[in-house]
Motif scaffolding. Structure first.
Motif, short mmCIF file in Angstrom:
data_model
loop_
_atom_site.label_atom_id
_atom_site.label_comp_id
_atom_site.label_asym_id
_atom_site.label_seq_id
_atom_site.Cartn_x
_atom_site.Cartn_y
_atom_site.Cartn_z
N THR A 71 0.84 -1.20 0.00
CA THR A 71 0.00 0.00 0.00
C THR A 71 0.87 1.25 0.00
O THR A 71 0.56 2.24 -0.69
CB THR A 71 -0.93 -0.01 1.22
OG1 THR A 71 -1.69 -1.22 1.21
CG2 THR A 71 -1.88 1.18 1.22
N ILE A 72 1.97 1.21 0.75
CA ILE A 72 2.90 2.35 0.78
C ILE A 72 3.51 2.55 -0.60
O ILE A 72 3.61 3.68 -1.08
CB ILE A 72 3.99 2.13 1.85
CG1 ILE A 72 3.37 2.03 3.24
CG2 ILE A 72 5.02 3.24 1.78
CD1 ILE A 72 4.33 1.54 4.32
N ARG A 73 3.89 1.46 -1.25
CA ARG A 73 4.48 1.54 -2.60
C ARG A 73 3.49 2.18 -3.58
O ARG A 73 3.85 3.04 -4.37
CB ARG A 73 4.92 0.17 -3.09
CG ARG A 73 5.61 0.22 -4.46
CD ARG A 73 6.09 -1.12 -4.96
NE ARG A 73 5.05 -2.13 -4.94
CZ ARG A 73 5.07 -3.22 -4.17
NH1 ARG A 73 6.07 -3.45 -3.36
NH2 ARG A 73 4.08 -4.08 -4.21
N GLU A 74 2.23 1.77 -3.50
CA GLU A 74 1.20 2.36 -4.36
C GLU A 74 1.09 3.86 -4.11
O GLU A 74 0.98 4.65 -5.05
CB GLU A 74 -0.16 1.71 -4.11
CG GLU A 74 -0.30 0.31 -4.64
CD GLU A 74 -1.61 -0.33 -4.21
OE1 GLU A 74 -2.58 0.42 -3.93
OE2 GLU A 74 -1.67 -1.56 -4.16
N ALA A 75 1.11 4.25 -2.85
CA ALA A 75 1.00 5.67 -2.51
C ALA A 75 2.19 6.44 -3.06
O ALA A 75 2.01 7.52 -3.66
CB ALA A 75 0.92 5.84 -0.99
N LEU A 76 3.39 5.93 -2.88
CA LEU A 76 4.57 6.62 -3.38
C LEU A 76 4.61 6.67 -4.90
O LEU A 76 5.17 7.60 -5.48
CB LEU A 76 5.84 5.95 -2.84
CG LEU A 76 6.14 6.21 -1.36
CD1 LEU A 76 7.29 5.34 -0.88
CD2 LEU A 76 6.43 7.68 -1.12
#
Length: 173
Positions: A71-76
């Protein structure tokens, strides 16, 4: 904490680790998961742009509140390359995580409140166990804390133990 002169636009992995508080191995892991990027020198050494500091801080803050790395990767990935995430970026992206966190908090509160319902004997043979089977998802179909694995042809195979005959459940529970 070592200060890095403004004229230096790239950081070694050691400098990034020292400034961010993340272990070198964590930085390598973040890079392997696409959370941060580096370039390689002619000597095959990693160099990180200065914005990696803010990205690492962003990742670590999100991890602290339980956001999965995917989820963090998607956000970044929504942010432009080589741009430091801003306060507005964090506010926008974290707002999307709020309902997920609220649900997780609700589940943890429910588990905490039912913790005393479990007698802690370890047998887990209660008909319904709020710790091993929260919300009793399978209670209408099966009893106990272990589920039977369904096989084709209507036969059932026990994944971990043989089902106990009627009336022989562990009386300690």
């Amino acid at each position: 904490m070592p200060q890095i002169p403004e004229k230096i636009h790239e950081l070694t992995v050691g400098q990034l680790a020292a400034r961010s508080g993340a272990a070198v191995s964590a930085l390598h892991f973040y890079e392997s998961k696409g959370l941060i990027r580096s370039r390689r020198t002619t000597g095959n050494q990693r160099r990180y742009s200065r914005d990696a500091l803010r990205r690492v801080a962003f990742v670590r803050a999100a991890q602290r509140v339980g956001i999965p790395l995917a989820t963090i990767r998607e956000a970044l990935s929504e942010l432009p390359e080589e741009r430091t995430p801003t306060r507005e970026d964090w506010a926008r992206l974290s707002e999307a995580w709020r309902s997920e966190l609220d649900e997780r908090i609700k589940q943890l509160n429910r588990l905490r409140d039912h913790l005393t319902d479990c007698i802690g004997c370890g047998c887990l043979s209660l008909d319904t166990c709020v710790l091993s089977n929260p919300d009793d998802v399978f209670g209408d179909r099966l009893t106990g804390s272990r589920l039977l694995v369904e096989q084709s042809g209507g036969r059932r195979k026990n994944a971990r133990r043989q089902r106990e005959p009627q009336g022989t459940t562990d009386e300690r529970c």
